[in-house]
Design an enzyme around this catalytic site. Structure first.
Site, short mmCIF file in Angstrom:
data_model
loop_
_atom_site.label_atom_id
_atom_site.label_comp_id
_atom_site.label_asym_id
_atom_site.label_seq_id
_atom_site.Cartn_x
_atom_site.Cartn_y
_atom_site.Cartn_z
N GLU A 19 44.14 27.50 -11.84
CA GLU A 19 45.23 26.52 -11.88
C GLU A 19 44.78 25.17 -11.35
O GLU A 19 45.20 24.12 -11.85
CB GLU A 19 46.44 27.03 -11.08
N HIS A 75 54.51 36.99 -5.34
CA HIS A 75 55.05 36.74 -6.68
C HIS A 75 56.53 36.42 -6.67
O HIS A 75 57.18 36.45 -7.70
CB HIS A 75 54.79 37.94 -7.59
#
Lengths: 324, 325
Positions: free
Chosen positions: A51, A120
């Site tokens: 990312e 998450h």
């Protein structure tokens, strides 16, 4: 009117914009199949799981005239790209004296409900709200999602689309024709007169359910969905609170230095609104903990319609802040 | 020593002029910083001028570069305006960033200079995005990432070399190995002596070059540019060089380097070397050198005068340009 899911509305907005403007391209780990099928590998790029790198690549391409969409998927995955988000994307337009624009859409899913534990599940938008130079929104319906994504793609700044994990499959009406929703414009999802609930994303729906329940007792709840976090529609929030005199803020994030704290400040630092308050402001937020895995624990952490109802009862029962 | 057969005498003298401009600009920036006319922090590139000039001479006007916190040399070599550079250092409205950036953030997107960057390794992925943009534009443009030996140990270097190699991006990664990351010697922090050796891990060429020999740098860069333009993908070029001055111009800053080492590198002065090369070829004499020096100094004096005559920003301009229209 036809119905789409929240996720389908986002993809439809992106596909329509990509058809309209060849400068738009999409980067994510794992290419999204419907976009890949229509637009091909040149415009829908599967990146390595880096990312940091592909966020920076997006910034560079934006500075060179492209309009990248950078999909981080889970918001927690973008933390490895924080230098690029905070030091680069947010600052360079300003730092370079505004000489060039960096139009970018970042996508990130937020919130809990998936029983996937702390790495998450998170709602860290206030971390980003704290950084000057980023716009961001968090829609609660497929209609809002489509209109806001389209506006964000056409905006000449980095804009983050926070998307609620819990709402991905939720259906709602979306018109066929092209439309956009301006950033910085809240939506009153239900009108009422006794108390204002400012809620985000999934909690808009929980607040609507709470309002239905309380209506049976004659309690009238107004629900304001800010939709956009930056810029925040302070006027709509303040005018609702001036009307009802009571404020409950419902947020799936923790309270500390959070979105809810910002809304409370927006209301209390405005003299005209503060003067109309009949009760202390109430925040109904997640507990300030990493999100746990076990269903019993996850449920204990997040607010829901019952806690919103309890919060509303608390402000209705409260006395006006003592003048003495 | 590399030969310069593919460069016209005029071009070679232009390279000398640019290298001298970088040096004199920074000598002045340092003096004005110590005099309190320039604020914050200034990082000097003196001693490394051959890298920026050698690489940028191999580029065309549509090619793009990104720089580091030590960015004046890259700006000048890419053709930035000295007036606007000096005005930015002086914190004035007329500066490249309207006084919002200072020494570490000078950018000129109009000439393909995507900015100095205050974060070590912060620019590598951004300029890789410029490489992707060049590939998508399909006009044969290339992009150059300048970074130091310190940045070569950071994640973005490795992540971007991999992506650029996998996507065959028209990139040239130029490591300016001046042997120190701030105050820490590369010998203490690098597993291998040559950064260029890491290219093998990404299946791309890795070239070590004498970073004080502007023709050697130019030759290596030209080869990498040709390869990038023709779709061959990225190249990593490691330029062995040295900064003459401490990490920053801040007074009293520790500089743990051995003074004998500093002096030894000063004897390998890239500007003196180029002068010698030009004289040996009969392309430069004393009057010619004086003319170049004179031109450099008058441009510099004009830049300082422009900066000093320029207004400071207005306080209310602090809120301009947070967002674009």
């Amino acid at each position: 009117m036809r119905e789409l899911t929240y996720n389908e509305a986002a993809l439809e907005a992106i596909a329509e914009e990509m058809r309209r403007d060849p400068k738009i391209f999409y980067m994510s780990t794992d290419a999204l199949p419907p976009l890949l099928k229509e637009f091909g590998e040149q415009r829908v790029k599967a990146t390595p799981i880096t990312e940091a790198a592909f966020t920076g690549i997006g910034i560079g391409a934006a500075g060179c005239g492209f309009r990248p969409i950078v999909d981080w998927r889970q918001v927690t995955f973008c933390f490895v790209a924080m230098d690029q988000i905070v030091n680069q994307a947010a600052k360079i337009h300003y730092m370079f004296g505004g000489q060039v624009t960096f139009p970018m859409l970042f996508r990130a899913s937020v919130g809990g409900g998936g029983l996937v534990a702390a790495q998450h599940s998170q709602s860290p938008y206030s971390m980003f709200m704290n950084v000057a130079g980023l716009k961001m929104f968090l829609p609660s319906t497929p209609y809002d999602m489509k209109g806001l994504i389209k506006t964000a793609i056409r905006d000449n700044n980095p804009v983050i689309s926070f998307e609620s994990s819990r709402l991905m499959g939720r259906r709602g009406p979306v018109p066929d024709e092209d439309y956009t929703i301006p950033l910085g414009q809240a939506d009153v999802k239900r009108e009422g007169s006794d108390v204002t609930v400012v809620a985000l994303a999934w909690l808009v729906h929980e607040a609507l359910a709470a309002a239905e329940e309380l209506a049976k007792e004659g309690i009238s709840v107004e629900i304001v969905d800010p939709r956009t976090l930056v810029p925040l529609d302070k006027d709509t929030i303040r005018s609702s609170v001036r009307k009802t005199g009571r404020l409950v803020i419902a947020d799936e994030a923790g309270p500390t230095a959070g979105f809810s704290a910002e809304v409370a400040a927006v209301v209390t630092e405005d003299a005209a609104t503060f003067a109309r308050l009949k009760a202390p402001v109430k925040r109904v937020c997640a507990l300030q903990v990493p999100i746990p895995y076990s269903p019993v624990l996850e449920n204990a952490v997040f607010p829901d319609r019952n806690r919103i109802i309890a919060g509303i009862r608390e402000v209705l029962d409260a006395k006006q802040p003592a003048a003495a | 020593m590399a030969l310069s057969t593919n460069l016209s005498p005029d071009k070679q003298r232009e390279m000398l002029r640019q290298m001298l401009t970088i040096r004199r600009f920074e000598e002045r920036a340092s003096a004005d910083y110590l005099a309190g006319k320039i604020y914050g922090v200034v990082h000097c590139y003196i001693g490394e001028e051959a890298v920026a000039v050698g690489v940028c001479t191999a580029l065309g006007g549509n090619d793009r570069i990104i720089s580091t916190h030590r960015g004046h040399g890259h700006c000048i070599a890419k053709g930035a305006d000295l007036n606007r550079m000096m005005a930015e250092l002086y914190g004035r409205q007329t500066g490249y960033c309207k006084g919002k950036g200072g020494s570490m953030h000078i950018a000129d997107f109009g000439i393909g200079m995507l900015g100095a960057n205050g974060i070590v390794a912060g620019g590598i992925s951004i300029v890789t995005g410029a490489g992707l943009a060049a590939q998508m534009e399909g006009k044969g443009g290339v992009a150059v990432s300048f970074f130091g030996d310190g940045a070569s140990n950071a994640g973005p270097f490795h992540e971007c070399l991999n992506i650029a190699a996998a996507w065959k991006l028209p990139m040239i990664y130029v490591c300016e190995n001046n042997m120190y990351a701030a105050q820490t010697a590369a010998a203490q922090t690098h597993a291998l002596p040559d950064v260029a050796a890491r290219a093998a891990g990404y299946g791309i060429p890795g070239i070590v070059v004498d970073g004080n020999d502007v023709f050697a740098v130019h030759q290596a860069a030209s080869g990498a540019v040709d390869r990038a333009r023709s779709g061959g993908g990225p190249t990593l070029i490691e330029c062995k060089t040295y900064r003459w001055r401490a990490h920053t111009e801040r007074k009293g800053q520790p500089d743990p380097r051995d003074q004998a080492e500093v002096e030894a590198w000063k004897r390998k002065d890239p500007i003196a070397l180029l002068e010698r090369q030009l004289r040996d070829q009969g392309e430069l004499d004393d009057p010619g050198l004086r003319a170049i020096e004179g031109g450099v100094m008058s441009a510099l004096e004009a830049a300082v005068a422009f900066a000093e005559a320029s207004p400071f920003p207005l306080p209310e301009q602090a809120t301009d340009d947070v967002f674009a229209a």
